[in-house]
Design a protein around this motif. Sequence first.
Motif, PDB file in Angstrom:
ATOM      1  N   GLU A  26       0.842  -1.195   0.000  1.00  0.00           N
ATOM      2  CA  GLU A  26       0.000   0.000   0.000  1.00  0.00           C
ATOM      3  C   GLU A  26       0.869   1.234   0.000  1.00  0.00           C
ATOM      4  O   GLU A  26       1.871   1.302   0.713  1.00  0.00           O
ATOM      5  N   ASN A  27       0.428   2.190  -0.805  1.00  0.00           N
ATOM      6  CA  ASN A  27       1.065   3.506  -0.839  1.00  0.00           C
ATOM      7  C   ASN A  27       2.526   3.466  -1.260  1.00  0.00           C
ATOM      8  O   ASN A  27       3.270   4.402  -1.017  1.00  0.00           O
ATOM      9  N   GLU A  33      -4.690   2.794  -0.434  1.00  0.00           N
ATOM     10  CA  GLU A  33      -4.935   1.674   0.479  1.00  0.00           C
ATOM     11  C   GLU A  33      -5.939   0.744  -0.191  1.00  0.00           C
ATOM     12  O   GLU A  33      -6.877   1.220  -0.829  1.00  0.00           O
TER      13      GLU A  33
END
Length: 135
Positions: A26-27, A33
């Motif tokens: 994520e990210n 997300e």
Amino acid sequence: MQTFTSKLVKIESLGDERGQLTVLEENKYIPFEFKRVFYIYGTISGVRRGFHAHYKTRQALICVSGSCKVHLDNIRRTEEILLESPNTILILEPNDWHEMYDFSPDCVLLVIASHMYDSADYIRDYSRFQEVYGS
Ligand code: T46
């Protein structure tokens, strides 16, 4: 792809003498997300899928096996993207109409999504798509 908000991202492969390993976080390579993962495989030759945009769902598309093409349409332009590497991600933004086609028999298209499935998040009517994203 310069006029599209969707974009292609190259991922680093952590290969060694045993083979390859690719990590998605994520990210990092995935710029959001995520809540959901699904995969499309065993697609019958000649089939075209998709035909929609979204209101809010952001997605990351990766051909982890085989290849397929993605047709993108942002009303002003269209583009054909070839996905043929497990180390290339198409970050697909909600405002780009998309259709997937030319699936190879061994294609496994992995999709990582920012939201849970909600049929109300789909824009399946092209006129509605133009209304929402045309201005
Ligand atoms: C997209 C492209 C890239 C669910 O019940 N839950 C889910 O999370 C998904 C993705 C689908 N479904 C059901 C809805 C349909 O009855 O599975 C069936 C097939 O889905 P759909 O016709 O939407 O599949 P595609 O290939 O046209 O589109 C899919 C995603 O739905 C969509 O978000 O952007 O892949």
